[in-house]
Design a protein around this motif. Structure first.
Motif, short mmCIF file in Angstrom:
data_model
loop_
_atom_site.label_atom_id
_atom_site.label_comp_id
_atom_site.label_asym_id
_atom_site.label_seq_id
_atom_site.Cartn_x
_atom_site.Cartn_y
_atom_site.Cartn_z
N UNK A 48 137.72 77.28 53.22
CA UNK A 48 138.31 76.34 54.24
C UNK A 48 138.11 74.90 53.88
N UNK A 49 137.21 74.49 52.94
CA UNK A 49 136.98 72.97 52.64
C UNK A 49 137.99 72.59 51.98
N UNK A 50 138.92 73.35 51.49
CA UNK A 50 140.27 72.83 50.60
C UNK A 50 139.89 71.93 49.52
N UNK A 51 138.75 72.31 48.82
CA UNK A 51 138.43 71.32 47.61
C UNK A 51 138.29 72.18 46.55
N UNK A 52 139.01 73.20 46.27
CA UNK A 52 139.52 74.09 45.09
C UNK A 52 138.35 74.91 44.66
N UNK A 53 137.29 75.50 45.44
CA UNK A 53 136.10 75.96 45.02
C UNK A 53 136.62 77.20 44.53
N UNK A 54 136.47 77.77 43.34
CA UNK A 54 136.77 79.05 42.90
C UNK A 54 135.66 80.09 42.71
N UNK A 55 136.09 81.39 42.79
CA UNK A 55 135.14 82.30 42.25
C UNK A 55 134.24 82.20 41.34
N UNK A 56 132.79 82.35 41.33
CA UNK A 56 131.83 81.88 40.32
C UNK A 56 131.45 80.62 40.01
N UNK A 57 132.18 79.73 40.91
CA UNK A 57 131.53 78.34 40.99
C UNK A 57 130.25 78.33 41.27
N UNK A 71 111.82 72.22 42.07
CA UNK A 71 112.96 73.20 42.51
C UNK A 71 113.99 73.19 41.67
N UNK A 72 114.41 74.32 41.06
CA UNK A 72 115.52 74.35 40.22
C UNK A 72 116.36 75.75 40.51
N UNK A 73 117.38 75.79 41.08
CA UNK A 73 117.90 76.99 41.75
C UNK A 73 119.32 76.93 41.53
N UNK A 74 120.05 78.11 41.07
CA UNK A 74 121.30 78.03 41.24
C UNK A 74 122.07 79.17 42.12
N UNK A 75 122.82 78.58 43.01
CA UNK A 75 123.55 79.28 44.09
C UNK A 75 125.16 79.60 43.49
N UNK A 76 125.63 80.74 43.56
CA UNK A 76 126.77 81.16 42.86
C UNK A 76 128.05 81.43 44.11
N UNK A 77 129.03 81.04 44.14
CA UNK A 77 129.93 81.33 45.20
C UNK A 77 130.79 82.37 44.47
N UNK A 78 130.49 83.67 45.13
CA UNK A 78 130.96 84.93 44.63
C UNK A 78 132.62 85.31 44.96
N UNK A 79 132.92 84.75 46.30
CA UNK A 79 134.20 84.81 46.77
C UNK A 79 134.35 83.57 47.92
N UNK A 80 135.20 82.70 47.49
CA UNK A 80 135.44 81.42 48.38
C UNK A 80 135.87 81.71 49.76
N UNK A 81 136.84 83.06 49.71
CA UNK A 81 137.35 83.36 51.22
C UNK A 81 136.40 84.01 51.87
N UNK A 125 118.69 67.78 45.75
CA UNK A 125 119.77 67.38 45.32
C UNK A 125 120.60 68.64 45.28
N UNK A 126 122.09 68.57 45.67
CA UNK A 126 123.02 69.39 45.71
C UNK A 126 123.94 68.94 44.59
N UNK A 127 124.14 69.74 43.48
CA UNK A 127 125.44 69.28 42.43
C UNK A 127 126.34 70.48 42.35
N UNK A 128 127.47 70.00 42.68
CA UNK A 128 128.77 71.28 42.47
C UNK A 128 128.95 71.09 41.15
N UNK A 129 128.85 72.31 40.66
CA UNK A 129 129.25 72.42 38.88
C UNK A 129 130.94 72.54 38.81
N UNK A 130 131.54 72.66 39.74
CA UNK A 130 133.05 72.85 39.83
C UNK A 130 133.64 73.41 38.44
N UNK A 131 133.22 74.46 38.04
CA UNK A 131 133.70 75.22 36.88
C UNK A 131 134.96 75.47 37.10
N UNK A 132 135.56 75.80 38.14
CA UNK A 132 136.96 76.25 38.45
C UNK A 132 137.77 75.08 38.57
#
Length: 170
Positions: A48-57, A71-81, A125-132
């Motif tokens: 819904x953010x319409x920023x091209x977030x893809x699965x596994x970003x 703190x150093x942690x990775x959050x993974x978006x499994x399914x953007x839908x 800090x939140x860093x979107x790695x935008x792998x997709x």
């Protein structure tokens, strides 16, 4: 907030009130997320953010806990839908060992609040790695409220002058 027109007794009262306050650290990312125009909420999906977030970003969550521990942690978006910003908020709280409360404010900004009042070494800090190849970004961190304990200082009127005094001995 003092003004030029305030009387000395009013200034003394305002300062003593401020010195006695205890504050809770609160920090916020400065980029507002939107969902099709209106601000995003915790219920907004990543798609819904319409920023091209893809699965596994992934989103890197880093900073310091209130105690100063890294703190150093990775959050993974499994399914953007189906994955929501509430999932990210939960991930932030996990990353900080539940020592903070994370939320999306009414403007769509990610905010964290120390669960305890007083001095705090909290940062994040939140860093979107935008792998997709997407364009998700959270911006930089800003301090909304600096955490601190009450100050051992008092104000008093001394004739026509303002006197500030440390109340601790030594």
């Amino acid at each position: 907030n003092l003004t030029n027109a305030q009387s000395l007794p009013s200034i003394v009262s305002a300062l003593n009130t401020e010195f006695s306050q205890v504050y809770t650290e609160q920090r916020q990312m400065n980029t507002a997320l939107t969902a099709g125009g209106p601000p995003a909420t915790s219920a907004s999906t990543f798609s819904a953010l319409a920023l091209g977030v893809a699965a596994n970003d992934s989103i890197t969550i880093s900073g310091t806990k209130p105690s100063g521990t890294a703190v150093n942690y990775t959050f993974t978006v499994l399914n953007p839908l189906t994955d929501t910003l509430a999932d990210l908020v939960s991930g932030i709280q996990v990353a900080f060992d539940q020592k903070v409360t994370a939320s999306i404010d009414s403007a769509g900004k990610v905010t964290i609040t120390d669960n305890k009042s007083g001095d705090s070494s909290l940062s994040f800090t939140l860093t979107a790695n935008n792998e997709g190849g997407g364009t998700l970004a959270f911006g930089t961190e800003a301090i909304l409220t600096q955490g601190r304990y009450a100050m051992d200082v008092s104000a008093a009127a001394s004739g026509n002058f303002l006197q500030l005094q440390n109340n601790a001995y030594g």
